[in-house]
Design a protein around this motif. Structure first.
Motif, short mmCIF file in Angstrom:
data_model
loop_
_atom_site.label_atom_id
_atom_site.label_comp_id
_atom_site.label_asym_id
_atom_site.label_seq_id
_atom_site.Cartn_x
_atom_site.Cartn_y
_atom_site.Cartn_z
N CYS A 490 1.04 -0.92 0.29
CA CYS A 490 -0.01 -0.09 -0.20
C CYS A 490 0.49 1.37 0.34
CB CYS A 490 -0.89 0.01 1.27
SG CYS A 490 -1.93 1.28 0.93
N LEU A 491 2.34 1.33 0.61
CA LEU A 491 2.69 2.06 0.43
C LEU A 491 3.32 2.68 -0.53
CD1 LEU A 491 4.70 1.98 4.00
CD2 LEU A 491 2.88 3.61 3.72
N ASP A 492 4.12 1.70 -1.33
CA ASP A 492 4.55 1.24 -2.97
C ASP A 492 3.09 2.06 -4.07
OD1 ASP A 492 6.37 0.00 -2.03
OD2 ASP A 492 6.18 -1.66 -2.46
N LEU A 493 1.80 1.88 -3.61
CA LEU A 493 1.37 2.75 -3.86
C LEU A 493 1.07 4.41 -3.89
CD1 LEU A 493 -0.90 2.21 -6.33
CD2 LEU A 493 -2.70 2.03 -3.69
N LEU A 494 1.35 4.55 -3.04
CA LEU A 494 0.80 5.91 -2.46
C LEU A 494 2.42 6.94 -2.89
CD1 LEU A 494 -0.67 5.98 1.25
CD2 LEU A 494 -2.05 6.09 -1.50
N GLU A 495 3.44 6.25 -2.41
CA GLU A 495 4.96 6.94 -2.55
C GLU A 495 6.39 6.50 -3.25
OE1 GLU A 495 6.51 7.49 1.48
OE2 GLU A 495 6.80 4.81 1.71
N GLY A 496 4.98 5.11 -4.08
CA GLY A 496 6.66 4.27 -4.24
C GLY A 496 6.91 4.48 -6.07
N SER A 497 8.23 4.41 -6.14
CA SER A 497 8.81 4.89 -7.16
C SER A 497 9.42 3.96 -8.24
CB SER A 497 11.14 5.56 -7.06
OG SER A 497 10.89 6.12 -7.72
N SER A 609 4.00 17.48 -1.59
CA SER A 609 5.48 17.04 -1.26
C SER A 609 5.85 17.72 0.22
CB SER A 609 5.99 17.62 -2.38
OG SER A 609 5.19 18.57 -1.90
N LYS A 610 5.57 17.63 0.88
CA LYS A 610 6.20 19.07 2.56
C LYS A 610 5.21 18.10 3.00
CE LYS A 610 3.99 23.11 1.33
NZ LYS A 610 3.24 24.87 2.02
N PHE A 611 3.84 17.36 2.66
CA PHE A 611 3.53 16.62 3.93
C PHE A 611 4.24 15.28 4.14
CE2 PHE A 611 0.99 12.62 5.14
CZ PHE A 611 0.86 13.15 6.69
N LYS A 612 5.17 14.87 2.98
CA LYS A 612 6.20 13.22 2.50
C LYS A 612 6.89 13.47 3.06
CE LYS A 612 7.31 10.15 -0.52
NZ LYS A 612 8.52 10.69 -0.79
#
Length: 967
Positions: A490-497, A609-612
Motif C-alpha cells: 500500500c505504501l508503494d502504491l502511495l509513495e513508490g517510485s 510533497s511537503k507533508f511527505k
C-alpha cells in the motif's frame, strides 16, 4: 501465583534453544474465522469460564490466541471498567467515553512511579508505559531517547492519552526535583501542560467520529537534563487541515477557537470584534452544539501562562473575528463577463467589518478578491474573476491567514517552553497524530491522514513484526515465522517510485493548466492498474479511486484534489496582508515573504510533497529512539459510554495486527543486547559474585565473548538456585534467554533478574564504599580533633605566657610609679611640717570677726583669747597623756566629718582622745594647751601631711584639722 509468574509460564511453554538456552517452535493460529475443529474446541474450552476472562491482564496468557479469544477478553475487562490490557509489547486502551477521575489522579501517578516493578505490582495502565520509557532514560539503555507512539482511529482516545502522558512526565519531573530548581521545574511543566489547551483550541474540531478530533499531527519532545528533570519541550506539527476554516463537512464544526470566542466573549469583546448577539456566521455550523472543549477562559489562562500579552491576544482575536466576517461575504456574478462580480449590501457590510478587523483598506480587499493579476512577460494584466473564483480567493485568504497564525502560535510556544541544547541531553517523544479516517466523501486531507497512519503501521511492522523475526533467524534461533499483514504494497502504491499516486498527483499539480478530475483518473488507471491495492468503480459518476489500506478500503474523490494539492496563494493577497496595520498580521506575512524569497525556484512545492518530507523527518526520529506502542481502540462508533460493539472492535484489532503482535510477544524475546554491551553492563555480576566464572574481561573474539556471556548467564541462574538437574522449573527459566551469534536475547523476566543482581552488587559496592568513606571520615575527624587540641593547648600556653609577661611589666611599672609617688609625698609632707613657723603671737591683736565667727581656743592661763593657727589636730593635742575635750559641731555632716577625721571612739558625754604622737614619736610641738578646750574645725590647707602616717591610705588631708578658736 502472580500475574508475572503466569506470564512467564506461558512464555516458557513457547521457547527453547541450544545449550543452556532453549526455544520451542510455537504453533501459530490463523487469524481468520475459518478454523479447524480442534481449534474450535480449544476456543470453546477457553471461553467456558467467562467469569475469569477479565483477569487476563496480558493477552499473551490467552491460549489459544485468536481474534475471538482476544475479543472476548477485552469485552469482559471492559464490562468491569478495566480499560487497559497488555498485548505483548503494546498496550491496548479502550475508550470509556466518560470521565474516570480516579484512574489518572496524582496519587496514582506517584504509585506507579515509586513502584519497583510497576508491571508486576499493578494493573495495566498508560502510566506503566510512561514509567518504562522514563526508566529507560534513567538506565541509559541504548538508544536512550524514547518515543511513545499513540495510534488508533479517530475518536479512540489518542489526544486524551497523549495529554495523560504529558501530565505524568511533568508530575514525575517536578516530584523528583531538588529544592533549588523546584520553581523552575514547576514553571516549565506548567507551560508544557498549558500548551495543550492552546494547540487543541486552534487545531482540534468536533467531527462525526470525535468531539475533540485532532486536525493536525504533533510530535512533542519532552526535554530532560542529566538528572531526568523536565527542563523544556518542543512541538513539531504536521499538516493542519486548514480547509476546515472555509469548508466544514456536514454535521461537523469548525475549529474550537471560533466557538469559544462566540460563547465566552464579553460584551465589550463582542463590540470590538463586531460580533453582536444573535449574529450568525456561515463558517460556524452547529454552533448550538456544546462540547467540553468550548472553554474560552481556559484558553485565555493558558495564553497568559505562556506570556502572550494582552495586546497580542487582542490582535490575534481581531484576526480570527475578521476571518469569520469573510465567511459571510457572498459574490454574485455580473451580467458582463468583463466586469468583476458584485456584492450585495449585506456582504459589503461584512467586507467592511473584515477589512477593519484585519486592518487593511476595504477597497483594496474588495479588489483583491474579485480581480486577479496575470503576468504577460514583464507586464501585469488585471482580469476579473468569476463567481467561483471570487469565492475560492476568499476561502484562500481565510485559509492562509489561519495557517500562518497557527504556525506563529507553534513557534511562539516553542520559544516559550524549549530549552537550550546545552541544558537538555535526552528526550521522550509523544506522538499524537490524526487517526485513520473513512467518511462518505474523502479527499486530499483524508488521503494524507491515512498515508501517515500507513507509515506508522509500517514502522510498527518493520520494527517489531518483521525485524524481530528476521533477527531471530539470522542469530540462529529456532523460529517459526508468524504471519502478519504487511502494508508495504500500500505504501508503494502511495509513495513508490517511479510511479505512484503522489507522483502522478504532483505532476498534474505542476502543470500550468486547469485541473481535470477525469484526466487524473485516467492517468491513475493507466499507470497503476497492476497494483492490487487500488481499484475503481467504473459505473460511478464521480471520478474516484479506492485504496485498500491496512485498516480497510477508502474511497477517495478526485474532484478538487489537484487544486488542494497546488494550494495556490495569490501574490496580491500576500501583498495586501503585508500592508496590514495589525502588527501581528504584518509580522507573520513579512516572515512569509522572506521564506518565499529564500525558497524561490521551489514555488511548485505541493501539499503532498511537503507533508511527505515532514513525515519522513518524523520517521527518522522514530527510528533513532526506542518506541513504545499504545493502541487506542474505539469500542463503538457512536461514542456512547461503556458500550462495546464487537464488529467495530474486531475490525480495529485485525487492522493494527494485535493478534500477530501477541503471538510474537508470547514466543519471542523483546530485549536484544549485543555481547559487548551486555558484558559492559552486567560483567560486574561475575566480577563481584562468590561464584567465579574464569575470565571476566571483554574478549576480542565473538566466540570468546559469547562464552563469557554464557558463563555469566549460567552464573546468574545458578545463583538463583535454578539448577537444571535439581530444579523442576529450570526449563522455564532457561527459556528466558538465548545467545545468538552476536547478541543475547532476553525476556523481560530475565532482564529483571539481571537488573536485580546488578542492583544488589551495586548496592554492596556502594555499601562498602560508604563504610570505607565513613571510616576514613571518622579517622580524619579524630586526627583533626587531636591536632586541634594540640594547637589549642599550644596557643593557650603562649597566650598565658604573653599575658603574664604583660602583667609583670605592668606591675613593675605601677610599683615604681607608686614608690616614686610615695617618696614624693613623704618629702613634701616633711618639708611642709618642718618649715612651719610659730604662729603664736605675743601681742594679741583684736580678734577678727571672721576668726571669731570661726571660733577660738580658750586657755586657763591666758586671760584673753589666743588665736592658734597651723596646728594639726594630732600635734596640738600632744601636751598631756590624756585630755578631756568637749567638741561642738553644727549639723550632722560636720559631726560625722570630725569623728571620721579624728578617728575617735564615740560615747555618751565626753570624748577621750589618745593623740598619736606617742605611737608615731612626733616631737614638733608648737603649743601646750591645758584645760577644757572647745574645738571648732575647718578644712586644713595642708595638702600632704597625714595624721596617721602608718595607715596605707591613698587619701591625704582628711584629718588635717586647723584649730581657730580662743579659750
Amino acid at each position: 501465583m502472580t500475574s508475572a509468574d503466569n506470564r512467564r509460564d506461558v512464555r516458557a511453554g513457547h521457547r527453547n534453544g541450544g545449550g543452556t538456552v532453549k526455544g520451542l517452535i510455537r504453533k501459530v493460529y490463523s487469524p481468520h474465522p475459518s478454523l479447524n475443529d480442534s481449534l474450535e474446541g480449544d476456543i470453546q474450552a477457553f471461553l467456558i469460564d467467562e467469569d475469569q476472562l477479565h483477569t487476563y491482564d496480558d493477552l499473551t496468557k490467552v491460549n489459544p490466541v485468536t481474534p475471538t479469544t482476544v475479543l472476548k477478553c477485552l469485552q469482559a475487562r471492559y464490562s468491569v471498567n478495566v480499560f487497559y490490557t497488555h498485548a505483548g509489547c503494546t498496550l491496548v486502551a479502550l475508550n470509556p467515553f466518560q470521565p474516570i477521575p480516579d484512574l489518572y489522579s496524582l496519587d496514582v501517578m506517584k504509585e506507579y512511579h515509586c513502584a519497583s516493578q510497576p508491571q508486576q505490582e499493578f494493573k495495566p495502565h498508560i502510566f506503566i508505559v510512561a514509567e518504562e520509557a522514563y526508566r529507560n532514560v534513567q538506565g541509559q539503555l541504548e538508544p536512550v531517547n524514547q518515543s511513545l507512539v499513540v495510534s488508533g482511529e479517530s475518536g479512540a482516545g489518542k489526544t486524551w492519552t497523549s495529554r495523560c502522558l504529558m501530565k505524568y512526565y511533568a508530575t514525575v519531573a517536578a516530584a523528583s526535583s531538588v529544592l533549588k530548581s523546584q520553581d523552575t521545574v514547576e514553571r516549565i511543566e506548567r507551560r508544557v501542560l498549558d500548551s495543550n489547551p492552546i494547540m487543541e483550541a486552534f487545531g482540534n474540531a468536533c467531527t462525526l467520529r470525535n468531539n475533540n478530533s485532532s486536525r493536525f499531527g504533533k510530535y512533542i519532545q519532552l526535554q530532560l537534563d542529566r538528572y531526568q528533570l523536565l527542563v523544556g519541550a518542543s512541538v513539531q506539527t504536521y499538516l493542519l487541515e486548514k480547509t476546515r476554516v472555509a469548508c466544514q463537512p456536514a454535521n461537523e464544526r469548525n475549529f474550537h477557537i471560533f466557538y469559544q470566542m462566540m460563547k465566552g466573549a464579553t460584551d465589550e469583546q463582542r463590540r470590538e470584534w463586531k460580533m453582536p448577539h444573535g449574529q450568525r456566521f456561515v463558517w460556524l455550523p452547529n454552533s448550538e452544539k456544546t462540547v467540553e472543549e468550548d472553554s474560552f477562559h481556559e484558553t485565555l489562562d493558558a495564553m497568559v501562562c505562556l506570556a502572550i500579552n494582552a495586546e497580542r491576544q487582542r490582535q490575534l482575536f481581531r484576526i480570527l473575528a475578521g476571518i469569520l466576517q469573510l465567511g459571510n461575504v457572498n459574490f454574485s456574478s455580473s451580467n458582463d463577463d468583463s466586469q468583476p462580480c458584485n456584492l450585495d449590501e449585506q456582504s459589503q457590510d461584512f467586507l467592511q467589518r473584515a477589512a477593519e478587523l484585519l486592518c487593511v483598506p476595504a477597497d483594496e480587499l474588495h479588489m483583491c478578491l474579485k480581480v486577479r493579476m496575470l503576468k504577460a512577460g514583464k507586464q501585469s494584466v488585471l482580469k476579473p474573476c468569476s463567481q467561483a473564483e471570487c469565492s475560492m480567493r476568499r476561502d484562500c485568504l481565510a485559509k492562509v491567514i489561519y495557517a500562518q497564525l497557527f504556525e506563529w502560535l507553534v513557534t511562539f510556544i516553542n520559544n516559550s517552553i524549549c530549552a537550550d541544547k546545552s541544558i537538555w541531553c535526552n528526550f521522550i517523544g509523544v506522538l499524537d497524530v490524526y487517526g485513520f479516517e473513512r467518511f462518505q466523501i474523502n479527499n486530499l486531507e483524508q488521503l494524507c491522514i491515512n498515508y501517515a497512519n500507513e507509515k506508522l503501521q509500517q514502522h510498527f511492522v518493520a520494527h517489531y513484526l518483521r525485524a524481530q523475526q528476521e533477527e531471530y533467524v539470522s542469530e540462529g534461533l529456532r523460529w517459526s515465522f508468524v504471519k502478519y499483514q504487511d502494508n508495504q504494497s500500500c505504501l508503494d502504491l502511495l509513495e513508490g517510485s517511479p510511479v505512484s499516486v503522489f507522483s502522478l498527483l504532483n505532476e498534474e499539480s505542476r502543470l500550468n493548466r486547469a485541473s481535470d478530475a477525469k484526466t487524473l483518473r485516467v492517468r491513475l488507471e493507466k499507470e497503476l492498474h497492476d497494483n492490487a491495492n487500488i481499484s475503481w468503480d467504473k459505473f460511478s459518476k464521480e471520478p474516484h479511486f479506492t485504496v485498500a489500506h491496512y485498516a480497510g478500503k477508502v474511497n477517495y474523490q478526485i474532484q478538487g484534489m489537484v487544486e488542494k494539492n497546488k494550494d495556490p496563494v495569490p501574490p496580491e493577497v500576500v501583498n495586501l496582508l503585508q500592508k496590514s496595520d495589525n502588527s501581528l498580521l504584518h509580522q507573520i506575512f513579512s516572515d512569509k515573504e522572506t521564506e518565499s524569497q529564500t525558497s524561490k525556484g521551489l514555488s511548485k512545492v505541493t501539499v503532498v510533497s511537503k507533508f511527505k518530507n515532514s513525515l519522513e523527518s518524523l520517521m527518522r526520529i522514530l527510528h533513532t529512539t526506542t518506541p513504545h506502542y499504545t493502541r487506542c481502540i474505539k469500542p463503538n462508533p457512536d461514542c456512547k459510554p461503556l458500550t462495546f460493539k464487537k464488529e467495530e472492535v474486531i475490525m480495529q484489532l485485525e487492522a493494527c495486527g494485535i493478534v500477530e503482535t501477541i503471538h510474537i510477544s508470547a514466543a519471542g524475546f523483546p530485549i536484544r543486547i549485543p555481547f559487548k554491551g551486555f558484558m559492559h553492563r552486567y560483567g560486574l555480576i561475575a566480577k563481584y559474585s562468590n561464584f567465579k566464572s574464569g575470565r571476566h574481561c571483554v574478549a576480542d573474539s565473538d566466540n570468546l565473548l559469547r562464552q563469557d556471556v554464557e558463563k555469566l548467564l549460567n552464573l546468574v541462574l545458578q545463583h538463583e538456585a535454578f539448577d537444571p538437574l535439581h530444579n523442576r522449573d529450570s526449563e522455564k527459566h532457561n527459556s528466558w534467554v538465548h545467545c545468538g551469534r552476536t547478541k543475547v536475547f532476553l525476556t523481560q523476566s530475565m532482564l529483571d533478574l539481571l537488573e536485580d543482581q546488578r542492583k544488589k552488587i551495586l548496592s554492596q559496592c556502594a555499601f562498602s564504599i560508604q563504610c570505607c568513606w565513613l571510616r576514613y571520615q571518622h579517622r580524619r575527624r579524630r586526627a583533626r580533633q587531636q591536632s586541634a587540641t594540640l594547637i589549642q593547648a599550644a596557643v593557650r600556653s603562649w597566650l598565658v605566657r604573653m599575658q603574664l609577661r604583660r602583667w609583670n611589666r605592668a606591675a613593675a611599672v605601677i610599683q615604681n610609679t607608686w614608690r616614686k609617688w610615695r617618696a614624693l609625698l613623704k618629702a613634701l609632707a616633711e618639708a611642709e611640717l618642718d618649715d612651719a613657723k610659730d604662729l603664736l603671737q605675743e601681742d594679741v591683736p583684736a580678734l577678727n570677726p571672721v576668726i571669731r565667727e570661726r571660733g577660738s581656743v580658750h586657755l586657763s592661763t591666758i586671760q584673753e583669747p589666743v588665736t592658734v593657727r597651723g596646728w594639726p589636730m594630732g600635734l596640738a593635742l600632744a601636751s598631756a597623756p590624756s585630755i578631756t575635750m568637749s567638741l561642738t559641731a553644727t549639723g550632722f555632716q560636720k559631726m560625722v566629718a570630725v569623728m571620721a577625721s579624728l578617728n575617735l571612739p564615740s560615747r555618751k558625754g565626753d570624748y577621750k582622745v589618745e593623740p598619736n604622737q606617742y605611737s608615731q614619736e612626733l616631737a614638733s610641738i608648737r603649743a601646750q594647751p591645758k584645760g577644757s578646750v572647745k574645738l571648732h574645725y575647718q578644712r586644713s590647707p595642708l595638702l600632704y601631711a597625714d595624721r596617721q602616717p602608718d595607715m596605707k591610705s591613698d587619701v591625704t588631708g582628711f584629718n588635717a584639722i586647723l584649730l581657730e578658736k580662743t579659750l
